[in-house]
Design an enzyme around this catalytic site. Sequence first.
Site, PDB file in Angstrom:
ATOM      1  N   ARG A  23       0.858  -1.186   0.000  1.00 14.78           N
ATOM      2  CA  ARG A  23       0.000   0.000   0.000  1.00 14.78           C
ATOM      3  C   ARG A  23       0.892   1.234   0.000  1.00 14.78           C
ATOM      4  NH1 ARG A  23      -2.787  -1.237   5.501  1.00 14.78           N
ATOM      5  NH2 ARG A  23      -0.687  -2.125   5.714  1.00 14.78           N
ATOM      6  N   CYS A  83      -3.834   1.930  -8.338  1.00 17.91           N
ATOM      7  CA  CYS A  83      -4.112   0.485  -8.422  1.00 17.91           C
ATOM      8  C   CYS A  83      -5.585   0.125  -8.576  1.00 17.91           C
ATOM      9  CB  CYS A  83      -3.520  -0.202  -7.194  1.00 17.91           C
ATOM     10  SG  CYS A  83      -1.745  -0.045  -7.164  1.00 17.91           S
TER      11      CYS A  83
HETATM   12  C1  UDX Z   1      -3.870  -0.914  -2.757  1.00 18.53           C
HETATM   13  C2  UDX Z   1      -3.930  -2.222  -1.979  1.00 18.53           C
HETATM   14  O1  UDX Z   1      -4.299  -1.950  -0.621  1.00 18.53           O
HETATM   15  C3  UDX Z   1      -2.544  -2.902  -2.006  1.00 18.53           C
HETATM   16  O2  UDX Z   1      -2.610  -4.145  -1.328  1.00 18.53           O
HETATM   17  C4  UDX Z   1      -2.142  -3.107  -3.456  1.00 18.53           C
HETATM   18  O3  UDX Z   1      -0.862  -3.725  -3.533  1.00 18.53           O
HETATM   19  C5  UDX Z   1      -2.117  -1.779  -4.203  1.00 18.53           C
HETATM   20  O4  UDX Z   1      -3.402  -1.135  -4.106  1.00 18.53           O
HETATM   21  P1  UDX Z   1      -3.077   1.561  -2.359  1.00 18.53           P
HETATM   22  O5  UDX Z   1      -3.794   1.821  -3.628  1.00 18.53           O
HETATM   23  O6  UDX Z   1      -1.699   2.081  -2.187  1.00 18.53           O
HETATM   24  O7  UDX Z   1      -2.988  -0.065  -2.095  1.00 18.53           O
HETATM   25  O8  UDX Z   1      -3.919   2.204  -1.162  1.00 18.53           O
HETATM   26  P2  UDX Z   1      -5.104   1.712  -0.238  1.00 18.53           P
HETATM   27  O9  UDX Z   1      -4.701   2.039   1.149  1.00 18.53           O
HETATM   28  O10 UDX Z   1      -5.520   0.341  -0.541  1.00 18.53           O
HETATM   29  O11 UDX Z   1      -6.327   2.731  -0.644  1.00 18.53           O
HETATM   30  C6  UDX Z   1      -6.844   2.659  -1.939  1.00 18.53           C
HETATM   31  C7  UDX Z   1      -8.039   3.626  -2.014  1.00 18.53           C
HETATM   32  O12 UDX Z   1      -9.133   3.117  -1.232  1.00 18.53           O
HETATM   33  C8  UDX Z   1      -7.735   5.018  -1.453  1.00 18.53           C
HETATM   34  O13 UDX Z   1      -8.369   5.986  -2.253  1.00 18.53           O
HETATM   35  C9  UDX Z   1      -8.350   4.976  -0.057  1.00 18.53           C
HETATM   36  O14 UDX Z   1      -8.738   6.258   0.411  1.00 18.53           O
HETATM   37  C10 UDX Z   1      -9.563   4.102  -0.312  1.00 18.53           C
HETATM   38  N1  UDX Z   1     -10.047   3.411   0.887  1.00 18.53           N
HETATM   39  C11 UDX Z   1      -9.256   2.488   1.494  1.00 18.53           C
HETATM   40  C12 UDX Z   1     -11.330   3.693   1.362  1.00 18.53           C
HETATM   41  O15 UDX Z   1     -12.043   4.544   0.809  1.00 18.53           O
HETATM   42  N2  UDX Z   1     -11.795   3.023   2.450  1.00 18.53           N
HETATM   43  C13 UDX Z   1     -11.033   2.088   3.096  1.00 18.53           C
HETATM   44  O16 UDX Z   1     -11.508   1.525   4.087  1.00 18.53           O
HETATM   45  C14 UDX Z   1      -9.724   1.819   2.611  1.00 18.53           C
END
Ligand code: UDX
Length: 430
Positions: free
Chosen positions: A150, A256
């Site tokens: 992440r 992602c």
């Molecule tokens: C993600 C996956 O978590 C990771 O395992 C993969 O390898 C790459 O993609 P990342 O995109 O870096 O990681 O961030 P992440 O923390 O997953 O958040 C992704 C999006 O979802 C963000 O916009 C975040 O704000 C949103 N999100 C995340 C939510 O809206 N609610 C949540 O509970 C969690």
Amino acid sequence: MAEVVVVGTGYVGLTTGVCFAHLGHNVVCVDTDIKKVERMRAGEVPIVEEGLAELMAQGIASGRLRFVIDAAEVLPACEFVFLCLPTPERDDGSVDMSYIEAVAGRIGPMLAANAVVVNKSTVPVGASKTVARLLGRSDVHVASNPEFLREGTAVYDFLHPSRIVVGAENNEVCARVGALYKGVDAPVIFSDPVSSETIKYAANAFLATKISFINSIANICEHVGADIHTVVDAIGRDPRIGREFLQPGPGFGGSCFPKDTIGLVTLAAEAGYKFGLLESVIEANDQQLERVVEKVRRAVGGNLEGKLVAVWGLTFKANTDDRRHSPAITIARKLLLAGARLAVFDPTVVGVVPELEANAGGAVAVAPSAVGACAGADALVVLTEWPMFAGVSPVEVAGALGNTQVVDARNLLDREAWRAAGFTYQGIGR
Ligand code: UDX
């Protein structure tokens, strides 16, 4: 200790190279960006990642971590080549493999016999076969070793994964790649390449599904008068559901989830399966962005034309400087298209916001502080959950704003305190 080359120094490639050096391997990171290589050679970290600078400095000082521009000088001596290259989304939703294909097509003749080329980037199911064909070597192996990093916690996630997945044509190759992670305490799962590639997409698609699911439940809460925090707390206690990734918000973004969800829908369709569930996850995410715009429209009295909106947060989530596919940028653009002017503040943004300047014609001002962005504004909208925003005094903000209206798209603020300061508070699902 192995000889490892990492091609590509984005947040996956640089984190992978630095962490493999930390685990004791000899690592060379390759990037064609000469300036970037020179900056990294000088120990400069080009991305915001917790803990990366320290490990990178240790790697350079120990001589186990080097940076070069031309892979040809290092590939003949290496046992493993990790491809950490961009796999962007094409307009039709398919995955652009051109960066990986270009490298795979070039490095085959340079490799030592028995070397292993490892796909670390998120690649379409079947990519390992494509890479093997392009390498054109029967004595060189290909493996899939997807990353589950992440942004903002990539170093931690690399060194403390919940599992390590390796897919290759036989267990011997899987074991060689798995052995690189000696020192990392996590279960190692061996599979064929296609299953490994599918695992990566399935994991991201499921996480995105959880987010769209909880955003939809939050919207129902708004309509029936329930509180999403209580609902999430209670359902999350069921271990079959789990509390993680049930935080409602403006919709998921980043480099992602948007790409991988559309990529999987496209891959499935090409394979003959219509993945309707995931299509609805993407649709729900698009609708969530519109719902936030609607809340801001309501906050300014029903018409955004000519109104000034204070925006807190532009990155796709807190603790990163990444704005790729950021819901905050998408929502800001929609507010501009509806005729609003914006005063924006994000702790990682200084000067201009290129993604917004393009269509703003001066309608976007970048403020030096969170309260500064509120001066005379008709409403405030919180789009990224930077912890500093939760600490700003609502009384101070009420004094700066022209109108005590706040849309908290991350449920970050203390709703009772902001209401006590005279605000009309709109959250997500509460
Ligand atoms: C993600 C996956 O978590 C990771 O395992 C993969 O390898 C790459 O993609 P990342 O995109 O870096 O990681 O961030 P992440 O923390 O997953 O958040 C992704 C999006 O979802 C963000 O916009 C975040 O704000 C949103 N999100 C995340 C939510 O809206 N609610 C949540 O509970 C969690």
